[in-house]
Scaffold this active site. Structure first.
Site, mmCIF file in Angstrom:
data_model
loop_
_atom_site.group_PDB
_atom_site.id
_atom_site.type_symbol
_atom_site.label_atom_id
_atom_site.label_comp_id
_atom_site.label_asym_id
_atom_site.label_seq_id
_atom_site.Cartn_x
_atom_site.Cartn_y
_atom_site.Cartn_z
ATOM 1 N N ASN A 100 -11.902 34.324 -8.341
ATOM 2 C CA ASN A 100 -10.724 35.175 -8.478
ATOM 3 C C ASN A 100 -10.188 35.628 -7.125
ATOM 4 O O ASN A 100 -8.978 35.834 -6.960
ATOM 5 C CB ASN A 100 -11.073 36.397 -9.329
ATOM 6 C CG ASN A 100 -11.432 36.024 -10.753
ATOM 7 O OD1 ASN A 100 -11.262 34.887 -11.165
ATOM 8 N ND2 ASN A 100 -11.931 36.982 -11.507
ATOM 9 N N ASN A 200 -7.872 28.241 -8.946
ATOM 10 C CA ASN A 200 -9.024 28.753 -9.685
ATOM 11 C C ASN A 200 -8.564 29.520 -10.917
ATOM 12 O O ASN A 200 -7.764 30.459 -10.815
ATOM 13 C CB ASN A 200 -9.845 29.696 -8.793
ATOM 14 C CG ASN A 200 -10.947 30.407 -9.564
ATOM 15 O OD1 ASN A 200 -11.985 29.826 -9.846
ATOM 16 N ND2 ASN A 200 -10.720 31.666 -9.923
ATOM 17 N N GLU A 201 -9.027 29.105 -12.089
ATOM 18 C CA GLU A 201 -8.829 29.831 -13.340
ATOM 19 C C GLU A 201 -7.380 30.277 -13.542
ATOM 20 O O GLU A 201 -7.117 31.401 -13.993
ATOM 21 C CB GLU A 201 -9.785 31.025 -13.421
ATOM 22 C CG GLU A 201 -11.245 30.600 -13.446
ATOM 23 C CD GLU A 201 -12.218 31.742 -13.667
ATOM 24 O OE1 GLU A 201 -11.777 32.913 -13.760
ATOM 25 O OE2 GLU A 201 -13.431 31.474 -13.749
ATOM 26 N N GLU A 323 -18.134 26.483 -11.871
ATOM 27 C CA GLU A 323 -18.728 27.816 -11.976
ATOM 28 C C GLU A 323 -19.575 27.825 -13.245
ATOM 29 O O GLU A 323 -19.074 27.550 -14.341
ATOM 30 C CB GLU A 323 -17.670 28.927 -12.054
ATOM 31 C CG GLU A 323 -16.972 29.219 -10.746
ATOM 32 C CD GLU A 323 -16.094 30.466 -10.815
ATOM 33 O OE1 GLU A 323 -16.453 31.409 -11.565
ATOM 34 O OE2 GLU A 323 -15.053 30.497 -10.142
#
Length: 515
Positions: A100, A200-201, A323
């Site tokens: 994050n 990311n995400e 992850e």
């Protein structure tokens, strides 16, 4: 040393019949190969996460990994105990700096003289980032570990220009502005970073900074990859596209993956997914149901990846589980979950080609009073896989009793198994988690292509109970795996797997055809 039949008889005699589940069979065939186990599955993820709330004041990077004032610090400020542990585990690659964190990160804040680097508020974790560890330091940390870099760009609040110039700083030869900045910072040679996460995400609307729809993400990622590739004249880049991370009880995450796979096929070499092991008070939900959730997420995504390659008749697009981790404050049950993760990855060696354990610091235990680190069973389980399971993943047949936690989560085998064949050493490595809460399982391990040669080396980690109490510094001397030697009987090896255990058996195979 007891022969295998005598040893089995002794174990059965010493074990009450009520403590034995039904017998099981594991069938090994060194001629039935899934694919090579990619060493990049033994990677770690590292993110600077600050926690300053609820009475807790902790940082995953500053202190545990980077602490120039520590007596354990090396010349670059990194703790030697962490580096030594990563080397011992033969970590192959490290993904950084997020997570994050990267969705609001400006890489330019982390270069140049450290006393001139700005302190920035990190909206992802709500703390101030000092930027004392930036690109040059991350690269140095990988160099000390002996691992490859996997850098993750800001696809949240970041721009195409921010991605392009970062690659120029890292990979371009001297002569352009950002390459010359790297030279001025004391690094004349390009870093040649090959692996780049395209965000990311990004699908995580509730938590990620700069969330995008799948269509908007694809547009950004396609252009970012183009510009980044042009900024790396001497190093071919391998991109990891941002797959699903927000698993709801609908098809949104599946549709996200479809859009990203179709839009970035031929551009990205990997699709990333994240899958953390859920916590649960129920023993079988923890060790069984959560494993089913993991494997379903992998299998559904793997099917999508194989479909796009088959339809477009092009090269495969692989999976990067970049992850993953069990509950962080857990003990033995979390360690059994780690073994189940690796078993799942190995059984899917044809598609899972990269994984990153969260976090580098989580591989060791840490005493909160003295700040000393120590090796936990989790460390040893990871080590058994990362040092021994390098070779060809084998199709492995398992016949054993099963259990259920609900109508949907049914027929879950008590024995969770993977196997790897090292052709050069003529050895098979068999990894077995006995998920039974109470009973040992007497098992015949059979080879259908060649006979076993002994003795076999057995390493074992057994949970003393059915809870998941955290490991402690005081008990550190008791955490190393128990080891023994077992003699096979031709093409059969008899073994009784204790309840709540992870067992790794390394045994030779005499294959007349040479494997």
């Amino acid at each position: 040393m007891k022969t295998a039949p005598l040893r089995l008889t002794a174990l059965l005699f010493l074990t009450p019949l009520s403590a034995l589940a039904g017998p099981a069979t594991i069938t090994i065939d060194v001629d039935h190969v899934i694919d090579a186990v990619d060493p990049r599955i033994y990677g770690v993820f590292m993110e600077p996460i600050g926690i300053h709330r609820g009475g807790r004041n902790f940082h995953t990077l500053y202190g545990p990994v980077y602490d120039p004032k520590s007596p354990l610090a090396d010349a670059f400020g990194f703790r030697r105990d962490i580096i030594a542990a990563a080397r011992e585990l033969r970590i192959t690659q490290m993904r950084w700096p997020g997570g994050n964190f990267t969705a609001a990160y400006d890489w330019r804040d982390g270069i140049g003289p450290k006393d001139q680097r700005p302190k920035r508020f990190d909206p992802a974790w709500g703390v101030v980032e000092s930027n004392q560890v930036g690109t040059d330091e991350w690269v140095e940390l990988n160099r000390e570990i002996g691992s490859e870099n996997v850098a993750c760009i800001n696809a949240g609040t970041g721009t195409l220009d921010l991605a392009r110039t970062w690659v120029e700083y890292c990979n371009a030869p001297a002569g352009s502005y950002w390459a010359d900045r790297r030279v001025a910072d004391g690094h004349p040679e390009p870093y040649g970073i090959k692996y780049w996460d395209l965000g990311n995400e990004v699908d995580g609307a509730p938590w990620i900074m700069g969330h995008k729809t799948a269509d908007d993400y694809v547009k950004f990622a396609v252009e970012a990859a183009k510009l980044m590739s042009h900024s790396s004249p001497d190093t071919k880049l391998h991109f990891i596209a941002c797959g699903s991370s927000w698993y709801q009880d609908n098809l949104d995450w599946v549709n996200w993956n479809w859009t990203v796979i179709q839009g970035l096929y031929g551009i990205a070499d990997y699709l990333s997914i994240h899958r953390y092991w859920g916590d649960a008070k129920d023993y079988y939900v923890f060790l069984g149901q959560h494993d089913v959730d993991l494997e379903q997420a992998i299998d559904i995504t793997a099917g999508q990846l194989k479909a796009i390659a088959a339809v477009r008749k092009g090269p495969p697009m692989y999976l990067s589980v970049d992850e993953w981790a069990p509950p962080f404050m857990g003990g033995y049950l979390s360690t059994l979950a780690v073994a189940e993760y690796f078993n799942a990855f190995i059984r899917r060696a044809d598609v899972v080609k990269m994984t990153n354990y969260t976090l580098l610091t989580s591989l060791l235990g840490r005493d909160p009073q003295t700040d000393q680190t120590y090796k936990t069973p989790l460390f040893y389980a990871f080590q058994l896989f990362s040092t021994h399971c390098r070779g060809a993943a084998l199709e492995t047949l398992v016949d054993c009793d099963t259990f259920a936690t609900s109508e949907h989560y049914a027929h879950i085998p008590y024995l969770d198994v993977s196997s790897v064949y090292n052709r050069e050493a003529k050895q098979v490595v068999i990894n077995v988690v006995n998920r039974h809460k109470d009973d040992a399982i007497a098992t015949d391990i059979r080879s259908v292509a060649g006979t076993f040669t002994g003795p076999a080396t057995v390493s074992q980690i057994q949970a003393p109970g059915a809870d998941n109490q955290p490991y402690t510094f005081e008990a550190r001397d008791s955490y190393a795996p128990k080891t023994e030697s077992v003699s096979p009987d031709g093409a059969v090896l008899h073994y009784v797997f204790p309840a709540r255990s992870f067992t790794q058996i390394v045994v030779g195979v005499d294959h007349p055809a040479g494997g």
